[in-house]
Design a protein around this motif. Structure first.
Motif, short mmCIF file in Angstrom:
data_model
loop_
_atom_site.label_atom_id
_atom_site.label_comp_id
_atom_site.label_asym_id
_atom_site.label_seq_id
_atom_site.Cartn_x
_atom_site.Cartn_y
_atom_site.Cartn_z
N PRO A 104 -19.79 27.79 2.84
CA PRO A 104 -20.46 26.91 3.81
C PRO A 104 -19.44 26.11 4.62
O PRO A 104 -18.41 25.71 4.11
CB PRO A 104 -21.31 26.00 2.94
N ILE A 105 -19.77 25.94 5.88
CA ILE A 105 -18.92 25.20 6.80
C ILE A 105 -19.32 23.73 6.74
O ILE A 105 -20.50 23.41 6.79
CB ILE A 105 -19.08 25.74 8.25
N GLY A 106 -18.30 22.88 6.63
CA GLY A 106 -18.56 21.44 6.59
C GLY A 106 -19.13 20.94 7.90
O GLY A 106 -19.00 21.59 8.95
N ARG A 107 -19.77 19.80 7.82
CA ARG A 107 -20.38 19.19 9.00
C ARG A 107 -20.04 17.71 9.06
O ARG A 107 -19.82 17.07 8.04
CB ARG A 107 -21.89 19.38 8.99
N THR A 108 -20.06 17.21 10.28
CA THR A 108 -19.88 15.77 10.48
C THR A 108 -21.18 15.07 10.11
O THR A 108 -22.21 15.71 9.87
CB THR A 108 -19.54 15.45 11.94
N ALA A 109 -21.14 13.74 10.11
CA ALA A 109 -22.36 12.97 9.84
C ALA A 109 -23.44 13.30 10.86
O ALA A 109 -24.64 13.25 10.55
CB ALA A 109 -22.05 11.47 9.86
N GLY A 110 -23.04 13.68 12.06
CA GLY A 110 -23.99 14.04 13.11
C GLY A 110 -24.46 15.49 13.04
O GLY A 110 -25.26 15.92 13.86
N GLY A 111 -23.93 16.25 12.08
CA GLY A 111 -24.38 17.62 11.89
C GLY A 111 -23.56 18.69 12.60
O GLY A 111 -23.87 19.87 12.52
N THR A 112 -22.48 18.28 13.28
CA THR A 112 -21.64 19.25 13.97
C THR A 112 -20.74 19.97 12.97
O THR A 112 -20.13 19.33 12.11
CB THR A 112 -20.76 18.54 15.02
N ARG A 113 -20.66 21.28 13.08
CA ARG A 113 -19.78 22.05 12.20
C ARG A 113 -18.32 21.66 12.44
O ARG A 113 -17.91 21.44 13.57
CB ARG A 113 -19.96 23.55 12.44
N ARG A 114 -17.55 21.64 11.35
CA ARG A 114 -16.11 21.40 11.42
C ARG A 114 -15.43 22.43 10.52
O ARG A 114 -15.75 22.55 9.35
CB ARG A 114 -15.75 19.99 10.95
N TYR A 115 -14.52 23.21 11.10
CA TYR A 115 -13.87 24.30 10.40
C TYR A 115 -12.50 23.86 9.90
O TYR A 115 -11.71 23.27 10.64
CB TYR A 115 -13.71 25.50 11.33
N THR A 116 -12.20 24.17 8.64
CA THR A 116 -10.90 23.86 8.06
C THR A 116 -9.96 25.04 8.31
O THR A 116 -10.41 26.15 8.65
CB THR A 116 -11.01 23.64 6.54
N PRO A 117 -8.66 24.84 8.10
CA PRO A 117 -7.73 25.98 8.20
C PRO A 117 -8.11 27.11 7.23
O PRO A 117 -7.95 28.28 7.56
CB PRO A 117 -6.38 25.36 7.84
N ASP A 118 -8.61 26.76 6.04
CA ASP A 118 -9.05 27.79 5.10
C ASP A 118 -10.23 28.58 5.67
O ASP A 118 -10.32 29.79 5.48
CB ASP A 118 -9.43 27.18 3.76
N ASP A 119 -11.15 27.88 6.34
CA ASP A 119 -12.28 28.58 6.97
C ASP A 119 -11.77 29.58 8.00
O ASP A 119 -12.23 30.73 8.05
CB ASP A 119 -13.23 27.59 7.67
N VAL A 120 -10.85 29.13 8.83
CA VAL A 120 -10.30 29.99 9.89
C VAL A 120 -9.58 31.19 9.29
O VAL A 120 -9.72 32.33 9.76
CB VAL A 120 -9.38 29.18 10.84
N ALA A 121 -8.82 30.97 8.21
CA ALA A 121 -8.13 32.07 7.54
C ALA A 121 -9.13 33.07 6.97
O ALA A 121 -8.96 34.29 7.12
CB ALA A 121 -7.23 31.53 6.43
#
Length: 117
Positions: free
Chosen positions: A32-49
């Motif tokens: 699962p992709i993390g999200r901000t408090a507002g619900g926007t997805r935020r991708y980590t370097p591990d996600d991108v890899a």
């Protein structure tokens, strides 16, 4: 704190569209992709890899079902031998496909030379 990327930057770095990123997430291939408090997805370097691995396997001809199976092998309680067996089978299939493609290219090259190219 780990650097995170907005969806547009993750898309740019992976070469995928935003729709493709969302599709892969819905299918359980990433995240699962993390999200901000507002619900926007935020991708980590591990996600991108990981997206890079999924994209590479997709480019190698794995279908969505095969990608799901591989993801399950990685995330589940499976033995490393199961993962290796999966990858070896796919490697053998690709090697066979490559040999057929190379043979076809040789025929085309011969025909081009024959017809005066």
């Amino acid at each position: 704190m780990t650097e995170t990327l907005p969806p547009s930057e993750a898309a740019r770095r992976t070469g995928l569209t935003l729709d493709a990123l969302r599709y892969y997430e819905r299918e359980g291939l990433i995240g699962p992709i993390g999200r901000t408090a507002g619900g926007t997805r935020r991708y980590t370097p591990d996600d991108v890899a990981w997206i890079g691995i999924v994209t590479c396997l997709r480019d190698a001809g794995l279908g969505i079902d095969e990608l799901r199976r591989f993801t399950t092998l990685l995330r589940g309680e499976h033995e490393p031998a199961d993962r290796v067996a999966f990858l070896r089978r796919r490697h053998a299939e690709l090697a066979d496909q490559l040999a057929r493609t190379q043979a076809a290219m040789k025929v085309l090259e011969d025909k081009i030379a024959y017809y005066g190219g």
